[in-house]
Write a protein that holds these residues in place. Structure first.
Motif, mmCIF file in Angstrom:
data_model
loop_
_atom_site.group_PDB
_atom_site.id
_atom_site.type_symbol
_atom_site.label_atom_id
_atom_site.label_comp_id
_atom_site.label_asym_id
_atom_site.label_seq_id
_atom_site.Cartn_x
_atom_site.Cartn_y
_atom_site.Cartn_z
ATOM 1 N N VAL A 10 -7.146 11.391 10.150
ATOM 2 C CA VAL A 10 -7.930 12.454 10.799
ATOM 3 C C VAL A 10 -9.407 12.323 10.428
ATOM 4 N N GLY A 11 -9.681 12.182 9.130
ATOM 5 C CA GLY A 11 -11.070 12.065 8.685
ATOM 6 C C GLY A 11 -11.767 10.889 9.341
ATOM 7 N N ARG A 12 -11.100 9.756 9.367
ATOM 8 C CA ARG A 12 -11.709 8.549 9.952
ATOM 9 C C ARG A 12 -11.949 8.733 11.452
ATOM 10 N N THR A 13 -10.955 9.283 12.138
ATOM 11 C CA THR A 13 -11.061 9.427 13.604
ATOM 12 C C THR A 13 -12.211 10.364 13.967
ATOM 13 N N LEU A 14 -12.273 11.505 13.284
ATOM 14 C CA LEU A 14 -13.330 12.472 13.597
ATOM 15 C C LEU A 14 -14.694 11.959 13.151
ATOM 16 N N ALA A 15 -14.749 11.369 11.957
ATOM 17 C CA ALA A 15 -16.041 10.872 11.448
ATOM 18 C C ALA A 15 -16.586 9.783 12.363
ATOM 19 N N GLY A 16 -15.724 8.851 12.758
ATOM 20 C CA GLY A 16 -16.167 7.770 13.636
ATOM 21 C C GLY A 16 -16.673 8.302 14.965
ATOM 22 N N LYS A 17 -15.944 9.243 15.532
ATOM 23 C CA LYS A 17 -16.348 9.823 16.820
ATOM 24 C C LYS A 17 -17.694 10.540 16.690
ATOM 25 N N MET A 18 -17.835 11.343 15.637
ATOM 26 C CA MET A 18 -19.067 12.125 15.501
ATOM 27 C C MET A 18 -20.271 11.226 15.236
ATOM 28 N N ALA A 19 -20.067 10.160 14.447
ATOM 29 C CA ALA A 19 -21.163 9.211 14.208
ATOM 30 C C ALA A 19 -21.554 8.532 15.516
ATOM 31 N N SER A 20 -20.557 8.208 16.343
ATOM 32 C CA SER A 20 -20.851 7.542 17.624
ATOM 33 C C SER A 20 -21.657 8.452 18.550
ATOM 34 N N LEU A 21 -21.574 9.757 18.312
ATOM 35 C CA LEU A 21 -22.344 10.714 19.121
ATOM 36 C C LEU A 21 -23.746 10.938 18.538
ATOM 37 N N GLY A 22 -24.047 10.273 17.418
ATOM 38 C CA GLY A 22 -25.380 10.374 16.835
ATOM 39 C C GLY A 22 -25.516 11.385 15.705
ATOM 40 N N HIS A 23 -24.406 11.970 15.257
ATOM 41 C CA HIS A 23 -24.488 12.932 14.161
ATOM 42 C C HIS A 23 -24.571 12.204 12.818
ATOM 43 N N GLU A 24 -25.198 12.858 11.833
ATOM 44 C CA GLU A 24 -25.308 12.278 10.489
ATOM 45 C C GLU A 24 -24.057 12.675 9.710
ATOM 46 N N VAL A 25 -23.107 11.768 9.621
ATOM 47 C CA VAL A 25 -21.795 12.098 9.063
ATOM 48 C C VAL A 25 -21.632 11.507 7.668
ATOM 49 N N VAL A 26 -21.212 12.354 6.730
ATOM 50 C CA VAL A 26 -20.835 11.893 5.396
ATOM 51 C C VAL A 26 -19.366 12.240 5.195
ATOM 52 N N ILE A 27 -18.558 11.220 4.847
ATOM 53 C CA ILE A 27 -17.129 11.438 4.627
ATOM 54 C C ILE A 27 -16.878 11.522 3.122
ATOM 55 N N GLY A 28 -16.090 12.544 2.708
ATOM 56 C CA GLY A 28 -15.904 12.812 1.286
ATOM 57 C C GLY A 28 -14.547 12.370 0.766
ATOM 58 N N THR A 29 -14.554 11.871 -0.481
ATOM 59 C CA THR A 29 -13.353 11.380 -1.136
ATOM 60 C C THR A 29 -13.400 11.754 -2.616
ATOM 61 N N ARG A 30 -12.242 11.601 -3.307
ATOM 62 C CA ARG A 30 -12.228 11.889 -4.746
ATOM 63 C C ARG A 30 -13.080 10.911 -5.530
#
Ligand SMILES: NC(=O)c1ccc[n+]([C@@H]2O[C@H](COP(=O)([O-])OP(=O)(O)OC[C@H]3O[C@@H](n4cnc5c(N)ncnc54)[C@H](OP(=O)(O)O)[C@@H]3O)[C@@H](O)[C@H]2O)c1
Length: 231
Positions: free
Chosen positions: A11-31
């Motif tokens: 889910v994180g990868r799918t949404l992050a990739g999509k939002m980045a492709s739309l030009g948003h500044e996306v940071v994905i968080g992990t432990r």
């Protein structure tokens, strides 16, 4: 927009990739960024390692849960339901307070194998647990009733003629999320189920979703709500 994606699974990868492709500044968080990038196992429903995914999605920055949450003007949450509260505690309440927090998680309990049961249900929900723990976060539950590919491409099933649900106590936050669902991801039908206690039903739909996935042999489906007079 500055967006945080808390969760590095499908889910994180799918949404992050999509939002980045739309030009948003996306940071994905992990432990643990280093451990994540070094991981070689591929999880259930994942197609590749996180590092391989990230090599193809370099517009997404990888950071700790707290750093990602700090960055986000809007924060998406999709971590393992059994660990969701731990993950959000690691984000830090100070990085969530006042922000729209979009909860996609499900309280699935795989401890007795498959199919999973729900770790919370009937008179409470994971979303309500999150809202109680973070009372100043503007929590909206959504997207938990469809698989990751459908979240960002509703047109991939049934010509997009089907519903995604939202629930939450903050009307303005729900309006923001509804706009995100429509203008970023292409959802046409967003059904507002009311306050955050509606998340009980949204989460309790999962046993039916799992059963349908088994019968249909695919996660690429959704349900359409029809009313008297609708065609
Ligand atoms: N898969 C779908 O299509 C789908 C559809 C609808 C809803 N959902 C829901 O969305 C959520 C995410 O699902 P997913 O399949 O993308 O990923 P997942 O494998 O359920 O969760 C992965 C995330 O959980 C974190 N996590 C695992 N153990 C943890 C712990 N002990 N403490 C803190 N964080 C921990 C991981 O952190 P690290 O990054 O550090 O590894 C990772 O970010 C789940 O609640 C799921 O039920 C999934």
């Amino acid at each position: 927009m500055k967006v945080a994606m808390i969760g590095t699974g499908v889910v994180g990868r799918t949404l992050a990739g999509k939002m980045a492709s739309l030009g948003h500044e996306v940071v994905i968080g992990t432990r643990d960024v280093q451990a994540l990038m070094a991981r070689t196992e591929i999880g259930r429903a994942e197609r590749e390692t996180f590092a391989a995914w990230h090599a193809a999605n370099q517009g997404v920055r990888v950071a700790s849960f707290a750093e990602a949450a700090r960055h986000g003007e809007v924060v998406f949450h999709a971590t393992n339901g059994a660990r969701a509260l731990d993950a959000l505690r690691s984000c830090g309440a100070e990085n969530l307070n006042g922000k729209v927090l979009i909860d996609i998680s499900n309280p699935l309990d795989f401890s007795r194998g498959f199919p999973p049961s729900l770790s919370v249900c009937n008179t409470d929900s994971l979303a309500e647990q999150i809202q109680r723990e973070f009372p100043q976060a503007r929590l909206v539950k959504t997207l938990n009733t469809v698989s990751a590919p459908v979240m960002v491409a509703p047109e991939s099933v049934g010509g997009a003629d089907h519903q995604v649900f939202v629930s939450g106590n903050d009307e303005a936050a729900k309006a923001t999320v509804t706009d995100i669902l429509k203008s970023w991801f292409g959802w046409r039908n967003v059904l507002d189920l009311g306050d955050i206690s509606a998340a009980r039903g949204m989460e309790m739909y999962l046993p039916l979703w799992v059963r349908m996935m088994g019968v249909l042999q695919s996660p690429m489906f959704n349900v359409r709500v029809v009313t008297q007079g609708s065609s």
